[in-house]
Every structure is written in structure tokens, then in C-alpha cells.
Design a protein around this motif. Structure first.
Motif, PDB file in Angstrom:
ATOM      1  N   GLU A  55     100.904 132.730  63.870  1.00 59.77           N
ATOM      2  CA  GLU A  55     100.111 133.083  65.045  1.00 59.77           C
ATOM      3  C   GLU A  55      98.637 132.776  64.815  1.00 59.77           C
ATOM      4  O   GLU A  55      97.940 132.350  65.717  1.00 59.77           O
ATOM      5  N   ILE A 101      98.881 135.389  59.838  1.00 61.49           N
ATOM      6  CA  ILE A 101      99.521 136.395  60.674  1.00 61.49           C
ATOM      7  C   ILE A 101     100.666 135.690  61.374  1.00 61.49           C
ATOM      8  O   ILE A 101     100.464 134.738  62.131  1.00 61.49           O
ATOM      9  N   LYS A 153     106.325 141.373  67.364  1.00 60.79           N
ATOM     10  CA  LYS A 153     105.508 140.160  67.278  1.00 60.79           C
ATOM     11  C   LYS A 153     104.461 140.392  66.201  1.00 60.79           C
ATOM     12  O   LYS A 153     104.082 141.521  65.921  1.00 60.79           O
ATOM     13  N   ARG A 154     103.995 139.306  65.581  1.00 64.51           N
ATOM     14  CA  ARG A 154     102.956 139.414  64.552  1.00 64.51           C
ATOM     15  C   ARG A 154     103.382 140.448  63.496  1.00 64.51           C
ATOM     16  O   ARG A 154     102.646 141.359  63.166  1.00 64.51           O
ATOM     17  N   SER A 170     104.928 135.619  62.954  1.00 62.37           N
ATOM     18  CA  SER A 170     106.025 136.281  63.659  1.00 62.37           C
ATOM     19  C   SER A 170     107.338 135.750  63.110  1.00 62.37           C
ATOM     20  O   SER A 170     107.455 134.571  62.802  1.00 62.37           O
TER      21      SER A 170
END
Length: 159
Positions: free
Chosen positions: A135, A74, A105-106, A76
Motif C-alpha cells: 500500500e 505497509i 486492509k493494511r 495488505s
């Protein structure tokens, strides 16, 4: 991006293909949606041409194939770079799927298969080197899918 209007037959065909595209015949789909096999073939071709059907994919159980390190990274990435980085990631060794998310984000989910922990470290370093912030990374144990019920063919009840 223009949308295409789908009728009950189109939706029924999509449902049948989502259930089991490999083992469902044109004749079986035709019976389910109550049209001729040639109509089903023509509709599938149109759905492919319109880009509604983007492809047919095999689902692999990597653990059974002796590759137990099936991992979801995961990540960003800057919004303006997300699409180009996603394409670069897909070309990376071990990467089998990349999904772009709308969030800031992500916003990239990268699925990879590694042969061992060193290979996993190499894949992680390669992704970081492309400019992603990783992440988290999670080992995938299973993946379940089903057809979207909105596509299920409903016979006209005459009402």
C-alpha cells in the motif's frame, strides 16, 4: 490463549527490563522491587517460560551504521494468509521485522533495510512476489520506545 496474573514485583521487573535490559543488573532490579536477587532471577525465568518475556532485542541505528534506507512497507494480505505470509516475509532478504495487524486492509507492517535504491526495489519486488499488496513504503528516520507505565513498580504505602 490463557493469561498469567502478574503481581507488583513481576510488573516492576518488566518495567526495569523495558527501560534497559542490557545495563540493569539483577541486583539493581531487586533493589527497585524490594525482593532478593534470587527472587528476581526466578521471576525472570518464570516470565520467560510463560512466554511473557519473548526475547531481548538490540535496537540498531541503521543510518549511523551506513544503511540509510530503513523502510516500512505497509501491506495488505488476505486475512487467512496473513500469518503464513508474515513468516515468509521475515525470511526475505533485508526484512528485519514483521508486524501483523488485526485489520483486514493494511494488515502487515514490514520493516526492511536496503543497501541502495536497487536493493530497495529488489526487496519490494520480492515482497510483491510473495503475494502482498504494498500500500505504501515509508523511510524510517527514527524509532522511539519507552516502558509501559503500568509495569512501573509502586512501593506499598501501607494505606
Amino acid at each position: 490463549m490463557s493469561s498469567v496474573s502478574l503481581d507488583e514485583v513481576d510488573r516492576g521487573i518488566l518495567f526495569a527490563l523495558q527501560e534497559d535490559a542490557r545495563n540493569t543488573t539483577i541486583d539493581e532490579i531487586a533493589q527497585q522491587v524490594e525482593v532478593s536477587p534470587s527472587t528476581v532471577r526466578n521471576r525472570i525465568e518464570r516470565l520467560e517460560d510463560e512466554g511473557i518475556i519473548e526475547g531481548y532485542y538490540i535496537k540498531v541505528d541503521y543510518e549511523k551504521a551506513a544503511f540509510p534506507l530503513h523502510v516500512l512497507f505497509i501491506c495488505s494480505a488476505a486475512t487467512e494468509e496473513r500469518e503464513s505470509l508474515a513468516r515468509e516475509a521475515l525470511e526475505s532478504r533485508g526484512v528485519v521485522d514483521v508486524r501483523e495487524m488485526l485489520t483486514s486492509k493494511r494488515n502487515l507492517f514490514i520493516e526492511a533495510v536496503a543497501t541502495d535504491t536497487q536493493d530497495l526495489t529488489d526487496i519490494s519486488n520480492q515482497l510483491s512476489g510473495l503475494g502482498f499488496d504494498i500500500e505504501s513504503s515509508e523511510i524510517i528516520t527514527n524509532h522511539h520506545t519507552r516502558p509501559w507505565e503500568h509495569f512501573e513498580y509502586a512501593e506499598d504505602t501501607g494505606g
